[in-house]
Design a protein around this motif. Structure first.
Motif, PDB file in Angstrom:
ATOM      1  N   LEU B 231      37.131  44.906  42.415  1.00 44.35           N
ATOM      2  CA  LEU B 231      37.736  45.592  41.265  1.00 44.35           C
ATOM      3  C   LEU B 231      37.779  47.101  41.473  1.00 44.35           C
ATOM      4  O   LEU B 231      38.740  47.771  41.082  1.00 44.35           O
ATOM      5  CB  LEU B 231      36.946  45.272  39.987  1.00 44.35           C
ATOM      6  N   ALA B 232      36.736  47.631  42.099  1.00 45.34           N
ATOM      7  CA  ALA B 232      36.659  49.083  42.293  1.00 45.34           C
ATOM      8  C   ALA B 232      37.735  49.599  43.245  1.00 45.34           C
ATOM      9  O   ALA B 232      37.994  50.801  43.297  1.00 45.34           O
ATOM     10  CB  ALA B 232      35.273  49.462  42.814  1.00 45.34           C
ATOM     11  N   ARG B 233      38.350  48.707  44.009  1.00 49.23           N
ATOM     12  CA  ARG B 233      39.368  49.111  44.977  1.00 49.23           C
ATOM     13  C   ARG B 233      40.782  48.808  44.499  1.00 49.23           C
ATOM     14  O   ARG B 233      41.752  48.990  45.257  1.00 49.23           O
ATOM     15  CB  ARG B 233      39.145  48.378  46.315  1.00 49.23           C
ATOM     16  N   THR B 234      40.938  48.339  43.272  1.00 50.37           N
ATOM     17  CA  THR B 234      42.269  47.901  42.837  1.00 50.37           C
ATOM     18  C   THR B 234      43.218  49.077  42.645  1.00 50.37           C
ATOM     19  O   THR B 234      42.822  50.161  42.238  1.00 50.37           O
ATOM     20  CB  THR B 234      42.202  47.117  41.512  1.00 50.37           C
ATOM     21  N   ASN B 235      44.472  48.810  42.910  1.00 51.62           N
ATOM     22  CA  ASN B 235      45.549  49.751  42.613  1.00 51.62           C
ATOM     23  C   ASN B 235      46.104  49.485  41.220  1.00 51.62           C
ATOM     24  O   ASN B 235      45.865  48.432  40.629  1.00 51.62           O
ATOM     25  CB  ASN B 235      46.675  49.588  43.639  1.00 51.62           C
ATOM     26  N   ALA B 236      46.869  50.440  40.726  1.00 50.64           N
ATOM     27  CA  ALA B 236      47.514  50.265  39.422  1.00 50.64           C
ATOM     28  C   ALA B 236      48.360  48.989  39.416  1.00 50.64           C
ATOM     29  O   ALA B 236      49.035  48.675  40.390  1.00 50.64           O
ATOM     30  CB  ALA B 236      48.396  51.476  39.116  1.00 50.64           C
ATOM     31  N   PHE B 237      48.297  48.278  38.295  1.00 53.93           N
ATOM     32  CA  PHE B 237      49.077  47.062  38.079  1.00 53.93           C
ATOM     33  C   PHE B 237      48.695  45.922  39.022  1.00 53.93           C
ATOM     34  O   PHE B 237      49.500  45.040  39.316  1.00 53.93           O
ATOM     35  CB  PHE B 237      50.582  47.355  38.146  1.00 53.93           C
ATOM     36  N   GLY B 238      47.446  45.940  39.484  1.00 59.14           N
ATOM     37  CA  GLY B 238      46.962  44.840  40.305  1.00 59.14           C
ATOM     38  C   GLY B 238      46.841  43.548  39.506  1.00 59.14           C
ATOM     39  O   GLY B 238      46.762  43.559  38.278  1.00 59.14           O
ATOM     40  N   ARG B 239      46.828  42.441  40.225  1.00 54.89           N
ATOM     41  CA  ARG B 239      46.718  41.119  39.598  1.00 54.89           C
ATOM     42  C   ARG B 239      45.482  40.404  40.129  1.00 54.89           C
ATOM     43  O   ARG B 239      45.172  40.482  41.311  1.00 54.89           O
ATOM     44  CB  ARG B 239      47.946  40.260  39.897  1.00 54.89           C
ATOM     45  N   VAL B 240      44.819  39.679  39.232  1.00 56.10           N
ATOM     46  CA  VAL B 240      43.601  38.965  39.603  1.00 56.10           C
ATOM     47  C   VAL B 240      43.722  37.511  39.172  1.00 56.10           C
ATOM     48  O   VAL B 240      43.871  37.232  37.981  1.00 56.10           O
ATOM     49  CB  VAL B 240      42.352  39.579  38.937  1.00 56.10           C
ATOM     50  N   ALA B 241      43.663  36.616  40.145  1.00 52.99           N
ATOM     51  CA  ALA B 241      43.566  35.188  39.844  1.00 52.99           C
ATOM     52  C   ALA B 241      42.089  34.836  39.866  1.00 52.99           C
ATOM     53  O   ALA B 241      41.438  34.946  40.903  1.00 52.99           O
ATOM     54  CB  ALA B 241      44.332  34.369  40.882  1.00 52.99           C
ATOM     55  N   LEU B 242      41.563  34.464  38.710  1.00 52.31           N
ATOM     56  CA  LEU B 242      40.132  34.171  38.597  1.00 52.31           C
ATOM     57  C   LEU B 242      39.952  32.661  38.658  1.00 52.31           C
ATOM     58  O   LEU B 242      40.298  31.948  37.721  1.00 52.31           O
ATOM     59  CB  LEU B 242      39.587  34.751  37.295  1.00 52.31           C
TER      60      LEU B 242
END
Lengths: 331, 331
Positions: B231-242
């Motif tokens: 999470l700390a490395r995400t770019n703007a508008f990133g997507r996460v499939a949990l």
């Protein structure tokens, strides 16, 4: 009048914002040139997002520059104009910052009608806070009639609009706010079905009692423990509009202990910044303006008097001392 | 053959799963009636989701009943049939559980072709784990060529497929796995661009080095500290499939300390269960089957021998001792 006052960012806060992070300055009013206009601000908007701009931490916006006028939304009146689209006496909404007077070239400035809507409302329910509520509710939470919606910071400028819009959609609406007075306002004046006072010490049990059918959609302004309590009550396929994280704005650790519910309840969560969604503003502002003008959308304001009061009012906002939309009225 | 063996849930675990939570039983093979068929299982699938079913905690599925055959995916051969759609000798995929033999009425049973795809792959890359990867990648993460995708539990049945599919889309793909051997496999055999060994003790720094342009999409299987680092490395508008939260499957607290990045980076995160998305299975399985049959999608299996080995193999899976898809081969 040949000079005006403004407030600049003097230093960046470490932890809580302090009054000496700001500096009041007296500046000469410049002459305007062709294509410019001079605005005398009537109200400044104070909003939690400004805390983020005061730091250089990675965020979605460039930090506020030191020694420059503090950013912020404003509503004011045109004093002089050499701009074809604005005339002396027009009421204009923009982001001219913590200053009594500003020169503008018209960029991001919008003329508004105060016949049926008070000027200050353009900084609240019919402005950025209202649009934040409208976007999160309609584009992320999309609740159906009968669903349960939970809103934190429920008596604030954003939360109060979220809840009223959700009530208009036929939802059960539960607020979370700090203190019995704010909770009474949320229920009695704004018409929420219930409000949980997180300062009363029984957040989880009280929220469970207020959401007997679970939670279908969350509008989150606070983060941390308040968010955890709501996540634990979510129903399958719940939606979360993540708008603010006030609990951590001073750099405190605010761990989320119930993040696993995003998985087990197959939630959809989206963080958003309403200024990045300009295509929705015309529709949203039109709807919000109609609701305010017809008395269907209520709002409350905390008004600090005079530019010099802005730093303390802003610090109070971050501590939840405001009650409703925090404004500064300029004399 | 008049009897068969099965494993039932004997008791619910408190904390880590123990061998005595299971019980091996010998049962008589029943006679089948019209509309039924008898299947001899060849492979059992062991998957992390089973840990959730062993508990009575609120989850997305009803808990596994005590004293009943442990649930789970299976591939086997039809021994006898009084069902019009299945013939003796057919290979069938279903969820018949931890048992050598099962009677079925055909519900949730699917005949498969093993000409170009090995039977066991229908429990992995061309089965539920593959579909989990396909759905999360295509329907939630939707990465564009050139974007950076991060996958935790990268050498596992799901993670390995996520990464290979993302490589086929032209993404930079970074895995997170436990140990140098798994990481070497992920890069050398599966073709990921990099793999971070979370057991090496420098997770944050190593992940930063492997994602110089930040992270655009995350496929999360683990939760907790591994998720925080991504999470700390995400770019703007990133997507996460949990998809999973293995770190907390035994009830450990697994706080998420970087949840605020969901807001600051305006992430979209969605928890999902692929069995709730049946409309995508035909397309997904067709694509996965073609990729496996043509050698473009590789997979690795950890095969335990004999039904009695299932409990220890499952416990090992939860501890990350498996290397690739964990199966039990029945004799």
């Amino acid at each position: 009048m040949t000079t005006y006052q403004r407030i600049v960012l003097a230093s960046r806060p470490t932890g809580e914002v302090q009054p000496d992070n700001f500096r009041l300055e007296t500046v000469e009013i410049p002459a305007i040139t062709d294509g410019q206009l001079l605005v005398r601000n009537q109200f400044l908007s104070l909003d939690p997002y400004m805390r983020g701009r005061m730091s250089t931490n990675k965020s979605y916006a460039a930090p506020q520059a030191l020694d420059e006028t503090m950013i912020g939304g404003t509503v004011g009146m045109v004093l002089e104009s050499k701009h074809p689209k604005f005339a002396v006496g027009d009421t204009v909404v923009g982001t001219l910052g913590w200053t009594e007077v500003a020169v503008s070239d018209g960029t991001m400035l919008r003329k508004v009608d105060t016949t049926h809507i008070p000027a200050s409302a353009y900084l609240g329910a019919v402005g950025m806070p209202g649009m934040t509520a409208w976007y999160g509710l309609n584009q992320i939470m999309a609740p159906k009639a009968g669903e349960t919606v939970v809103v934190s910071a429920a008596s604030g400028a954003v939360g109060s609009v979220v809840g009223q819009l959700a009530k208009l959609k036929g939802c059960r609406v539960v607020g979370i706010a700090g203190g019995a007075e704010k909770c009474a306002y949320v229920v009695d004046e704004l018409g929420f079905d219930a409000c949980v006072d997180y300062k009363a010490g029984n957040l989880e049990a009280d929220l469970a009692a207020a959401t007997p059918d679970g939670i279908d959609a969350i509008f989150e302004n606070v983060g941390g423990a308040v968010f955890d309590a709501a996540l634990a009550r979510t129903n399958a396929f719940g939606r979360v509009a993540l708008c603010g994280w006030i609990a951590g704005y001073n750099g405190e650790p605010t761990p989320l202990n119930n993040a696993r519910f995003i998985l087990t309840n197959r939630l959809t969560m989206r963080g958003f910044i309403v200024s990045e969604q300009p295509e929705f503003w015309p529709q949203g502002l039109a709807e919000l303006g109609t609701l305010v003008a017809t008395g269907k959308l209520k709002f409350r304001e905390s008004v600090a008097e005079g530019l010099a009061s802005a730093p303390e009012a802003f610090i109070g906002l971050l501590k939840g001392r405001n009650f409703g939309k925090q404004l500064v009225k300029l004399s």
